[in-house]
Write a protein that holds these residues in place. Sequence first.
Motif, PDB file in Angstrom:
ATOM      1  N   VAL A  22       0.900  -1.240  -0.027  1.00  0.00           N
ATOM      2  CA  VAL A  22       0.077  -0.146  -0.469  1.00  0.00           C
ATOM      3  C   VAL A  22       0.310   1.096  -0.150  1.00  0.00           C
ATOM      4  O   VAL A  22       1.934   1.311   1.060  1.00  0.00           O
ATOM      5  CB  VAL A  22      -0.951   0.201   1.344  1.00  0.00           C
ATOM      6  CG1 VAL A  22      -2.428   0.981   0.788  1.00  0.00           C
ATOM      7  CG2 VAL A  22      -1.540  -1.333   1.114  1.00  0.00           C
ATOM      8  N   LYS A  23       0.903   2.354  -0.702  1.00  0.00           N
ATOM      9  CA  LYS A  23       1.798   3.550  -1.238  1.00  0.00           C
ATOM     10  C   LYS A  23       0.865   4.402  -0.222  1.00  0.00           C
ATOM     11  O   LYS A  23       1.560   5.121   0.842  1.00  0.00           O
ATOM     12  CB  LYS A  23       1.703   3.588  -2.418  1.00  0.00           C
ATOM     13  CG  LYS A  23       2.247   3.272  -3.542  1.00  0.00           C
ATOM     14  CD  LYS A  23       3.085   4.373  -4.765  1.00  0.00           C
ATOM     15  CE  LYS A  23       3.994   3.255  -5.824  1.00  0.00           C
ATOM     16  NZ  LYS A  23       4.320   3.801  -6.407  1.00  0.00           N
ATOM     17  N   TRP A  24      -0.653   4.374  -0.057  1.00  0.00           N
ATOM     18  CA  TRP A  24      -1.092   5.639   0.582  1.00  0.00           C
ATOM     19  C   TRP A  24      -2.574   5.170   0.870  1.00  0.00           C
ATOM     20  O   TRP A  24      -2.771   4.577   0.306  1.00  0.00           O
ATOM     21  CB  TRP A  24      -0.773   7.088   0.645  1.00  0.00           C
ATOM     22  CG  TRP A  24      -0.690   7.098  -1.506  1.00  0.00           C
ATOM     23  CD1 TRP A  24       0.192   7.416  -2.117  1.00  0.00           C
ATOM     24  CD2 TRP A  24      -1.744   7.062  -2.037  1.00  0.00           C
ATOM     25  NE1 TRP A  24      -0.374   7.099  -3.372  1.00  0.00           N
ATOM     26  CE2 TRP A  24      -2.089   7.388  -3.140  1.00  0.00           C
ATOM     27  CE3 TRP A  24      -4.100   7.352  -1.145  1.00  0.00           C
ATOM     28  CZ2 TRP A  24      -2.994   7.341  -4.362  1.00  0.00           C
ATOM     29  CZ3 TRP A  24      -4.578   7.180  -2.628  1.00  0.00           C
ATOM     30  CH2 TRP A  24      -3.967   7.242  -3.802  1.00  0.00           C
ATOM     31  N   VAL A  25      -2.995   5.772   1.660  1.00  0.00           N
ATOM     32  CA  VAL A  25      -4.612   5.581   2.046  1.00  0.00           C
ATOM     33  C   VAL A  25      -4.520   7.500   2.874  1.00  0.00           C
ATOM     34  O   VAL A  25      -4.117   7.502   3.547  1.00  0.00           O
ATOM     35  CB  VAL A  25      -5.073   5.488   3.190  1.00  0.00           C
ATOM     36  CG1 VAL A  25      -6.330   4.648   4.134  1.00  0.00           C
ATOM     37  CG2 VAL A  25      -4.273   3.562   3.487  1.00  0.00           C
ATOM     38  N   ARG A  26      -5.674   7.564   1.907  1.00  0.00           N
ATOM     39  CA  ARG A  26      -6.858   9.499   2.388  1.00  0.00           C
ATOM     40  C   ARG A  26      -8.046   9.415   2.257  1.00  0.00           C
ATOM     41  O   ARG A  26      -8.406   8.878   1.618  1.00  0.00           O
ATOM     42  CB  ARG A  26      -6.116  10.363   1.167  1.00  0.00           C
ATOM     43  CG  ARG A  26      -4.482  10.229   1.016  1.00  0.00           C
ATOM     44  CD  ARG A  26      -4.281  10.409  -0.884  1.00  0.00           C
ATOM     45  NE  ARG A  26      -2.650  10.928  -1.174  1.00  0.00           N
ATOM     46  CZ  ARG A  26      -2.051  10.790  -1.854  1.00  0.00           C
ATOM     47  NH1 ARG A  26      -2.755  11.137  -3.146  1.00  0.00           N
ATOM     48  NH2 ARG A  26      -0.553  10.822  -2.211  1.00  0.00           N
TER      49      ARG A  26
END
Length: 346
Positions: free
Chosen positions: A243-247
């Motif tokens: 996972v690169k990011w969660v926004r």
Amino acid sequence: MTIISVKGFSQNYILWWEDEFDGNSVNTSNWSLETGDGCPSLCGWGNNELEWYQPQNAEVNNGRLIITAKEESVGGKDYTSARMKSKSKVEFTYGKVEARIKMPTGQGMWPAFWMLFADPVNGGWPMDGEIDIVELVGHDNDKIYGTIHYGAAWPNNKQYGGSYKLASGTFASSFHTFSVIWDSSKIRWFVDSTLYFTADHADVFPYDWPFNKDFYILLNCAVGGDWPGSPNASTVFPQTMEVKWVRVYKKANMVSVPTIDGPDPVKVDLSSNPMGGSGRIYVESNVNRSATIQITDINGRVIFNHSVQLDSGSWHSLDMENVTPGAYLLTLTGSDFTWTEKIIRK
């Protein structure tokens, strides 16, 4: 006080929270890591899953969260993996929720990016709802699913969902962005900005629509279970969910506050009102200026006071964790403007 810079994906939304996984370990201010197999209350996590969850299977390296599923014996199980949740740390109602993920592959793999209700006001699952932003079963790695769960208590629970299939390639070969846009009337599911499914109130009739309150985020990679089936001789371990990011973005509902000097108003928005223990205020100014955020009770007693520097747009945390539920007055004051708003601590 936490200040989050704005990264807008459209003029109608502003960034409310993010985890870019840019440290060297899981940020425990955002996430709790689970341990075990769900027993004794929910053995196999209600799905006859085969893994033992443990914190060490979730690592942060090179700007990525890496959840690793392994074939190893722990806790009486033959596999280990990781499951993490933002419960009591990041909870919210409505918004755009998205993550950029590269999926694992192989028979028996079951990664998920999903949301659960923060508080069981209608009796728990599924009456209080579940939003599966994306799920994949590893033997069918070019297809993903988006689903809601609702209805009456098991075995009368219901689900409604859709799917998306890649024209070529697999979800294990590269990163893709998985999103929902969730508001009071409907939930929409996207892959790489392509809308593929929508659910609204009519789709759950005659049951109540439970998606009108705070939810929290989960990330996990299950091994085995009723849906994907067990791993077999073709399954290669270890497998990773990266996972690169969660926004999380909130829809802008900004109030324009005039200033004494005229042409440069200050724009203000609240993340929610009523609010829980971790409310937020968004303030945007075209001119750099100092301001003070203050919260007082009905007797004028100051319960929160903080100085901030206003810029092109930031969220500022309002620490209401130890504040008694009730009505309060929020005041934002600068040298050339004042804005007040009645807020409710629920």
